[in-house]
Motif scaffolding. Structure first.
Motif, PDB file in Angstrom:
ATOM      1  N   PHE A  97       0.825  -1.213   0.000  1.00  0.00           N
ATOM      2  CA  PHE A  97       0.000   0.000   0.000  1.00  0.00           C
ATOM      3  C   PHE A  97       0.856   1.258   0.000  1.00  0.00           C
ATOM      4  O   PHE A  97       2.016   1.245   0.405  1.00  0.00           O
ATOM      5  CB  PHE A  97      -0.890   0.018   1.242  1.00  0.00           C
ATOM      6  CG  PHE A  97      -1.841  -1.143   1.325  1.00  0.00           C
ATOM      7  CD1 PHE A  97      -3.133  -1.034   0.829  1.00  0.00           C
ATOM      8  CD2 PHE A  97      -1.446  -2.343   1.896  1.00  0.00           C
ATOM      9  CE1 PHE A  97      -4.001  -2.104   0.915  1.00  0.00           C
ATOM     10  CE2 PHE A  97      -2.313  -3.413   1.979  1.00  0.00           C
ATOM     11  CZ  PHE A  97      -3.595  -3.293   1.484  1.00  0.00           C
ATOM     12  N   ASN A 101       0.709   0.589   5.861  1.00  0.00           N
ATOM     13  CA  ASN A 101      -0.261  -0.153   6.659  1.00  0.00           C
ATOM     14  C   ASN A 101       0.360  -1.311   7.435  1.00  0.00           C
ATOM     15  O   ASN A 101      -0.205  -2.386   7.509  1.00  0.00           O
ATOM     16  CB  ASN A 101      -1.391  -0.704   5.776  1.00  0.00           C
ATOM     17  CG  ASN A 101      -2.223   0.398   5.165  1.00  0.00           C
ATOM     18  OD1 ASN A 101      -2.032   1.561   5.503  1.00  0.00           O
ATOM     19  ND2 ASN A 101      -3.124   0.045   4.284  1.00  0.00           N
ATOM     20  N   LEU A 102       1.508  -1.061   8.030  1.00  0.00           N
ATOM     21  CA  LEU A 102       2.043  -2.068   8.948  1.00  0.00           C
ATOM     22  C   LEU A 102       1.203  -2.049  10.215  1.00  0.00           C
ATOM     23  O   LEU A 102       0.560  -1.050  10.519  1.00  0.00           O
ATOM     24  CB  LEU A 102       3.504  -1.763   9.282  1.00  0.00           C
ATOM     25  CG  LEU A 102       4.471  -1.885   8.116  1.00  0.00           C
ATOM     26  CD1 LEU A 102       5.886  -1.530   8.564  1.00  0.00           C
ATOM     27  CD2 LEU A 102       4.450  -3.294   7.542  1.00  0.00           C
ATOM     28  N   PHE A 103       1.189  -3.152  10.967  1.00  0.00           N
ATOM     29  CA  PHE A 103       0.408  -3.205  12.197  1.00  0.00           C
ATOM     30  C   PHE A 103       1.237  -2.621  13.332  1.00  0.00           C
ATOM     31  O   PHE A 103       2.224  -3.230  13.759  1.00  0.00           O
ATOM     32  CB  PHE A 103      -0.005  -4.646  12.506  1.00  0.00           C
ATOM     33  CG  PHE A 103      -0.704  -5.305  11.343  1.00  0.00           C
ATOM     34  CD1 PHE A 103      -1.809  -4.696  10.750  1.00  0.00           C
ATOM     35  CD2 PHE A 103      -0.260  -6.508  10.834  1.00  0.00           C
ATOM     36  CE1 PHE A 103      -2.452  -5.284   9.677  1.00  0.00           C
ATOM     37  CE2 PHE A 103      -0.895  -7.099   9.756  1.00  0.00           C
ATOM     38  CZ  PHE A 103      -1.986  -6.492   9.172  1.00  0.00           C
ATOM     39  N   PRO A 104       0.860  -1.441  13.824  1.00  0.00           N
ATOM     40  CA  PRO A 104       1.743  -0.715  14.748  1.00  0.00           C
ATOM     41  C   PRO A 104       1.919  -1.394  16.096  1.00  0.00           C
ATOM     42  O   PRO A 104       2.853  -1.106  16.810  1.00  0.00           O
ATOM     43  CB  PRO A 104       1.047   0.637  14.918  1.00  0.00           C
ATOM     44  CG  PRO A 104      -0.372   0.385  14.580  1.00  0.00           C
ATOM     45  CD  PRO A 104      -0.378  -0.715  13.569  1.00  0.00           C
ATOM     46  N   HIS A 105       0.972  -2.292  16.446  1.00  0.00           N
ATOM     47  CA  HIS A 105       1.064  -2.904  17.770  1.00  0.00           C
ATOM     48  C   HIS A 105       1.889  -4.190  17.754  1.00  0.00           C
ATOM     49  O   HIS A 105       2.046  -4.833  18.775  1.00  0.00           O
ATOM     50  CB  HIS A 105      -0.331  -3.199  18.309  1.00  0.00           C
ATOM     51  CG  HIS A 105      -1.111  -4.154  17.452  1.00  0.00           C
ATOM     52  ND1 HIS A 105      -1.399  -3.901  16.137  1.00  0.00           N
ATOM     53  CD2 HIS A 105      -1.656  -5.352  17.724  1.00  0.00           C
ATOM     54  CE1 HIS A 105      -2.088  -4.905  15.635  1.00  0.00           C
ATOM     55  NE2 HIS A 105      -2.262  -5.804  16.576  1.00  0.00           N
ATOM     56  N   LEU A 106       2.393  -4.573  16.584  1.00  0.00           N
ATOM     57  CA  LEU A 106       3.175  -5.801  16.482  1.00  0.00           C
ATOM     58  C   LEU A 106       4.597  -5.463  16.057  1.00  0.00           C
ATOM     59  O   LEU A 106       4.819  -4.515  15.305  1.00  0.00           O
ATOM     60  CB  LEU A 106       2.557  -6.739  15.436  1.00  0.00           C
ATOM     61  CG  LEU A 106       1.124  -7.214  15.708  1.00  0.00           C
ATOM     62  CD1 LEU A 106       0.621  -8.050  14.546  1.00  0.00           C
ATOM     63  CD2 LEU A 106       1.060  -8.009  16.989  1.00  0.00           C
ATOM     64  N   LEU A 114       2.547 -13.073  10.890  1.00  0.00           N
ATOM     65  CA  LEU A 114       1.097 -13.135  11.102  1.00  0.00           C
ATOM     66  C   LEU A 114       0.403 -13.977  10.035  1.00  0.00           C
ATOM     67  O   LEU A 114      -0.384 -14.878  10.345  1.00  0.00           O
ATOM     68  CB  LEU A 114       0.531 -11.711  11.100  1.00  0.00           C
ATOM     69  CG  LEU A 114      -0.823 -11.520  11.747  1.00  0.00           C
ATOM     70  CD1 LEU A 114      -0.712 -11.758  13.237  1.00  0.00           C
ATOM     71  CD2 LEU A 114      -1.335 -10.114  11.482  1.00  0.00           C
ATOM     72  N   GLY A 115       0.697 -13.693   8.766  1.00  0.00           N
ATOM     73  CA  GLY A 115       0.067 -14.433   7.676  1.00  0.00           C
ATOM     74  C   GLY A 115       0.447 -15.908   7.687  1.00  0.00           C
ATOM     75  O   GLY A 115      -0.420 -16.776   7.741  1.00  0.00           O
ATOM     76  N   PHE A 147       9.583  -1.959  16.423  1.00  0.00           N
ATOM     77  CA  PHE A 147       8.186  -1.733  16.059  1.00  0.00           C
ATOM     78  C   PHE A 147       8.114  -0.781  14.874  1.00  0.00           C
ATOM     79  O   PHE A 147       9.022   0.032  14.677  1.00  0.00           O
ATOM     80  CB  PHE A 147       7.425  -1.167  17.255  1.00  0.00           C
ATOM     81  CG  PHE A 147       7.109  -2.217  18.276  1.00  0.00           C
ATOM     82  CD1 PHE A 147       5.934  -2.944  18.195  1.00  0.00           C
ATOM     83  CD2 PHE A 147       8.003  -2.510  19.296  1.00  0.00           C
ATOM     84  CE1 PHE A 147       5.634  -3.923  19.120  1.00  0.00           C
ATOM     85  CE2 PHE A 147       7.725  -3.496  20.222  1.00  0.00           C
ATOM     86  CZ  PHE A 147       6.538  -4.203  20.136  1.00  0.00           C
ATOM     87  N   GLN A 150       9.276   2.836  14.807  1.00  0.00           N
ATOM     88  CA  GLN A 150      10.687   3.184  15.009  1.00  0.00           C
ATOM     89  C   GLN A 150      11.476   3.175  13.707  1.00  0.00           C
ATOM     90  O   GLN A 150      12.661   3.471  13.704  1.00  0.00           O
ATOM     91  CB  GLN A 150      11.324   2.188  15.985  1.00  0.00           C
ATOM     92  CG  GLN A 150      10.705   2.217  17.360  1.00  0.00           C
ATOM     93  CD  GLN A 150      11.136   1.028  18.197  1.00  0.00           C
ATOM     94  OE1 GLN A 150      10.767  -0.099  17.905  1.00  0.00           O
ATOM     95  NE2 GLN A 150      11.901   1.284  19.238  1.00  0.00           N
ATOM     96  N   ARG A 163       6.392  -8.499   4.104  1.00  0.00           N
ATOM     97  CA  ARG A 163       5.202  -9.084   4.709  1.00  0.00           C
ATOM     98  C   ARG A 163       4.322  -9.755   3.651  1.00  0.00           C
ATOM     99  O   ARG A 163       3.804 -10.857   3.850  1.00  0.00           O
ATOM    100  CB  ARG A 163       4.406  -8.013   5.450  1.00  0.00           C
ATOM    101  CG  ARG A 163       3.126  -8.543   6.070  1.00  0.00           C
ATOM    102  CD  ARG A 163       2.382  -7.495   6.844  1.00  0.00           C
ATOM    103  NE  ARG A 163       1.832  -6.464   5.986  1.00  0.00           N
ATOM    104  CZ  ARG A 163       1.162  -5.400   6.422  1.00  0.00           C
ATOM    105  NH1 ARG A 163       0.978  -5.246   7.710  1.00  0.00           N
ATOM    106  NH2 ARG A 163       0.697  -4.500   5.585  1.00  0.00           N
TER     107      ARG A 163
END
Lengths: 256, 404, 368
Positions: A97, A101-106, A114-115, A147, A150, A163
């Motif tokens: 994207f 749109n990375l997952f900020p909490h991971l 994840l996938g 994260f 950073q 990803r």
């Protein structure tokens, strides 16, 4: 070469086959009678002014947008209103994207695994090994435990590419992957994309990076007002545009 | 910080006086100290004034001081108590009665407010136009009407119009609702019932063990385990099995109409019902707002990215959306729970005997030692709120995985 | 080289299945099995509740008359509200002197309007002092003794006008005080900071009802012997302190939103602490805090109803008194509470909407 490169190409050999695709947002007709065949391993760059429907088109391919008329076949699976079907297609298609749109909490590593863990049901150790391999390919293995917040924009976008690669897709979609980046970071992302292209990945890339198009694309597609105006090999496309609208567009973006 | 200041002070003191003398009141550091000294003098004078006035007034009105009153008996009864209480009990005990009633209504309120809040907060994002509109109407109606008015409305406009005991509304032959409240069957233990209770505890432990095992197995082999279904099975199955094996060691004490009133069973008084409804509905509206804000704080791109790597909708919710929105929701929940506890004092308008009503109200009226009794009452609210804060911070830490 | 001319395809109308009322209904009411069931259940529930409610509220309601006997129909007895409307809005303020209450409310509206209409330069010089003076002007007008009008003691003030006026008066006085507390909390003077923090946390952590109780039973003990301070005045003090604590926190988050560069810029043009704070920081803090200030005001406005617990005759207290009046014992609690609820709802809802609107405007400001 004619402007319709693919007219004689056999639909059966194509990995993506779009026929008479039409989409409306409410009353607004965004995609008009789109026909597009993409062969395996083909690299396509899609360009056009904003609002021309280019992002919408590639977002249709993994069903982030629905369409109202026409047909879309991805890797032999026809896109229909069925959850299993949509999931099957999404497993074959990776997407990058504009805003990462990375997952900020991971952590970076968790973003990547994840996938594989939840979709492909791989053991954690195996998923992590795969993830590290891809992180090495995008040249940031040392950031694995950080994260997303950073990392710099360029690094984040490379993580996003890694990803998508982790689910082992047959097709990669890029939705303006460099538009949100500072100039000095564009190159690091483009380098990764070029490498990917050289390995034979099927790619559809919405971008205004014309240098990238000239270097790796098999075909450049120009869209305006919801339709494909012109498509050709990069050389023909840039040297000898056939339609006035294309010429005007090229003049504008190559002016400086 | 403080240390640094004092060393500066020492340095300043050892400086030749001629340097600082000229403009010492223009030096920001000295200025700060002068302001603070003035503030201290003002506060000392203020409190000295208050204390001496208070002592004078108390002497003049013959008000005693100290906590001796806690040992004397109260001489009045309370409407409802979770522990045995009669008029000869002490003020210390009525303090405890009030405290327990406050805790009870707070827990009930927090439980139902959370459920209501999450249901209506999530309903806002429904594709169904009607559900969405109902969510909006709920939030905008109930958060804009004073909670005390809502308590009074439920109490005197709704529950007070219920029929008398003789014409109770009833569900089956065991649950009755009338103007005196809600009557439920009471569970009475028989011998062997402890086995059932133990089985419930075991089931809860088993679920935790199972969760741990499933996580480990998935990490090793990648296989996923239908945790939710299995957990529910254990949670219901194990106690059910224990029930059957022990031959159902319980019986119900059913409420029975005798004369004009019911005997037996458990009575939930209308004061508690109306207070619980009002607090849950009022706070629920604010929690729904918080849930809405939390959900909106997660950008749409997150869902799209999760979809593009092939995650199922349920997993997107549990792995991507909930952990991120919880970081916004948890602090808001914390402050809503705290205001619920504080708002439980509106009970005083209908006479539900929670701490504020019985202790700062009825008891204070009799004893008159306003200072001690208000101090004790306020201390409870501060402690309860601190407790909520601590629990919510722990919860916050467990859901909000560090990220920057 | 010849080029083709690009002629866009004409846009076709969207298929009927995606636009128009039928598609809207299908998409918004019947898009899945769950939604079909939900829609049917909701429509059924509304159909069974709404007609009866509307009938009770309006159609079979009793609108005209002056006594309970006029309520002959089955519906709501709005006569009850009508008969008590003067008290509900003005308490027991003398009938001939009601213009004084109206005048105060009118002044409030005028000053609020002024602060919107006046150009920025005049706003600070005119509207702000007027605001700060208003509570005291109103006191003089309502009390009447100083200006030679009939003396009206504070126990006669009441009703909805009291709710409005005491909330507004508290807000006005709390404004400067809370700003001071917020400054104290940010200050690097350790003692001043801990005093501010203690004040703020005490008034935020204490239930407002307990504060009102303290105002009524403890505060009198604090004053010198022989000095009696009016109950309404004590309540006002309590409300001011309560609101200050909440507003101080609002201002604190406002301060945090001001970029460091603003302080540095102010320092660089050589402004002193108070000049910097009042000229540069304060206006910006107030602007970004506006939605939260309004929200705090809504909260305090709702809390004025709690005054009924210490027998201050505000609107709800008067309705409760009316409900126990021997001429109106027919059980009009529903009408009374619905009416009070409706009035508060209108006020609070419109202020919440305004806060949302301001927030949206501020949001777009930030993006530009």
């Amino acid at each position: 070469m004619s402007e319709n490169v693919n007219s004689d190409q056999d639909n059966a050999s194509s990995v993506i086959s779009i026929n008479q695709l039409n989409k409306w947002y409410g009353d607004f007709h965004v995609l008009k009678d789109i026909n597009l065949q993409v062969a395996k391993g083909e690299r396509i760059v899609i360009c056009g002014p904003s609002g021309s429907g280019k992002s919408t088109l590639i977002r249709c391919i993994n069903r982030l947008e629905e369409f109202q008329r026409g047909s879309l076949i991805v890797d032999g699976v026809e896109m229909i209103e069925d959850v299993k079907n949509i999931e099957a297609i999404r497993r074959e298609v990776g997407m990058v994207f504009q805003h990462f749109n990375l997952f900020p909490h991971l952590s970076i590593l968790d973003n990547l695994t994840l996938g594989p863990i939840w979709v492909q049901k791989k053991p954690k150790a195996e998923a992590e090994a795969t993830a590290m391999r891809y992180l090495e390919r995008v040249k940031i293995p040392d950031q694995a435990n950080k994260f997303p917040g950073q990392l710099s924009g360029g690094q984040q976008q490379r993580v996003a590419i890694a990803r998508s690669l982790c689910i082992n897709p047959k097709i990669m979609l890029f939705d303006e992957p460099t538009s949100a980046l500072d100039p000095e970071m564009i190159k690091e992302v483009l380098d990764v994309m070029v490498e990917l292209a050289e390995e034979g990945m099927t790619m559809l890339c919405v971008t205004h990076e014309m240098g990238f198009a000239k270097k790796v694309a098999d075909r450049v597609i120009f869209m305006d007002a919801g339709e494909i105006v012109e498509q050709n090999t990069p050389k023909e496309f840039f040297d000898n545009p056939q339609v006035d609208r294309t010429q005007k567009f090229l003049e504008q973006i190559l002016a400086h | 910080m403080f240390y640094r200041k004092t060393t500066e002070q020492i340095k300043a003191a050892t400086r030749p006086s001629s340097v600082g003398a000229k403009a010492f009141y223009n030096n920001p550091k000295y200025r700060g100290w002068i302001y603070q000294a003035l503030l201290l003098i003002f506060l000392l004078a203020f409190f000295f004034g208050i204390i001496s006035n208070t002592l004078d007034n108390m002497a003049a009105q013959g008000i005693k001081s100290g906590f001796r009153f806690l040992e004397t008996s109260v001489g009045f009864d309370v409407l409802m108590s979770l522990i045995p209480f009669d008029t000869t009990d002490t003020y210390a005990r009525i303090f405890l009665v009030g405290f327990l009633n406050t805790v009870l209504v707070s827990l009930i309120g927090i439980f139902f407010a959370t459920i209501l809040g999450f249901i209506f907060g999530i309903a806002y994002f429904s594709q169904n136009w009607l559900i969405k509109k109902i969510s909006i109407v709920y939030v905008e109606t109930f958060r804009n009407i004073p909670v005390i008015l809502q308590v009074l409305f439920w109490y005197s406009a709704v529950l007070a119009t219920l029929p008398s005991a003789k014409d109770s509304l009833q569900i089956g032959d065991s649950i009755f609702l009338n103007i005196r409240g809600l009557y439920l069957p009471k569970l009475i233990d028989e011998s062997g019932s402890s086995i059932v209770y133990i089985s419930i505890v075991l089931a809860i432990i088993a679920v935790f063990v199972l969760r741990h095992w499933a996580k480990k197995r998935q990490a090793l082999t990648g296989q996923q385990f239908p945790l939710l279904k299995a957990s529910l099975g254990i949670l219901f199955g194990l106690p059910l099995l224990a029930l059957l094996v022990t031959g159902v060691p319980f019986h119900f004490d059913y409420p029975v109409l005798k004369g004009f009133n019911f005997t037996g069973g458990t009575n939930i008084i209308p004061e508690l019902i109306s207070l619980s409804i009002a607090l849950s509905v009022y706070t629920g509206a604010f929690i729904a707002e918080a849930v809405r804000a939390g959900d909106q704080s997660v950008p749409k791109g997150q869902t799209e990215a999760a979809r593009s790597i092939g995650l199922k909708e349920g997993r997107i919710m549990s792995l991507i959306i909930v952990p991120q929105s919880m970081r916004v929701i948890a602090p808001m929940l914390n402050s809503e729970y705290q205001s619920l506890v504080k708002n439980s004092t509106v009970a005083t308008a209908i006479g539900y005997p929670e701490l504020f009503t019985v202790f700062a109200g009825s008891a204070l009226n009799q004893v008159g030692q306003a200072i001690e009794m208000m101090f004790m009452t306020l201390a409870v609210y501060f402690v309860l709120n601190m407790l909520i804060s601590c629990i919510m911070n722990l919860f916050n830490r467990s859901v909000a995985i560090t990220s920057r | 080289m010849s080029t083709k001319e690009f002629k866009p395809l004409p846009a076709q109308p969207a298929p009927v299945s995606t636009v128009g009322p039928v598609a809207w209904v299908r998409e918004n009411l019947f898009s899945s099995k769950f939604n079909i069931i939900a829609t049917i259940l909701i429509v059924f529930a509304l159909a069974s509740v709404l007609p009866g409610t509307i009938d009770w509220l309006f159609i079979s309601a009793n609108w005209s008359g002056t006594t309970e006997a006029a309520c002959v129909k089955d519906g709501a007895c709005w006569v009850f509200i009508r008969a008590w409307s003067k008290q509900i809005f003005y308490g027991s303020y003398p009938s001939g002197e009601l213009w004084r209450v109206n005048l105060c409310l009118f002044l409030l509206v005028v000053i609020i309007a002024l602060s919107f209409i006046l150009p920025a330069r005049l706003r600070n010089r005119v509207a702000v002092p007027l605001f700060l003076l208003l509570p005291f002007i109103s006191l003089v007008i309502l009390n009447g003794r100083l200006i030679g009008l009939e003396y009206v003691s504070t126990d006669k003030w009441g009703g909805f006008s009291l709710d409005i006026m005491i909330a507004a008066a508290s807000m006005i006085i709390a404004f400067p005080l809370s700003f001071l507390w917020a400054l104290g909390r940010r200050s690097n003077m350790p003692f001043a900071r801990s005093v501010s923090v203690t004040c703020i946390e005490f008034f935020r952590g204490t239930p407002i009802l307990a504060l009102f109780f303290m105002g009524s039973v403890m505060l009198p003990l604090f004053f010198p012997q022989g000095v009696t301070v009016d109950k309404l005045l004590r309540v006002w003090i309590i409300l001011v302190l309560f609101m200050s604590a909440y507003m101080a926190e609002v201002f604190r988050s406002g301060f945090q939103a001001i970029p460091q560069g603003q302080y540095e810029a102010a320092d660089s043009i050589g402004l002193g602490y108070w000049q910097k704070t009042m000229l540069i920081i304060f206006p910006q803090v107030v602007k970004i805090s506006m939605p939260n200030i309004l929200a705090t005001f809504v909260m305090v406005f709702k809390n004025t109803v709690f005054l009924l617990v210490i027998a201050v005759p505000e609107m709800l207290q008067i309705v409760m008194t009316a409900l126990s009046n021997s001429n109106w014992l027919g059980g009009h609690a529903a009408e009374g509470y619905l009416f009070v609820g409706f009035i508060f709802w209108i006020c609070c809802f419109s202020m919440s909407m305004m806060a949302d609107k301001i927030e949206k405007i501020l949001d777009t400001d930030k993006r530009d």
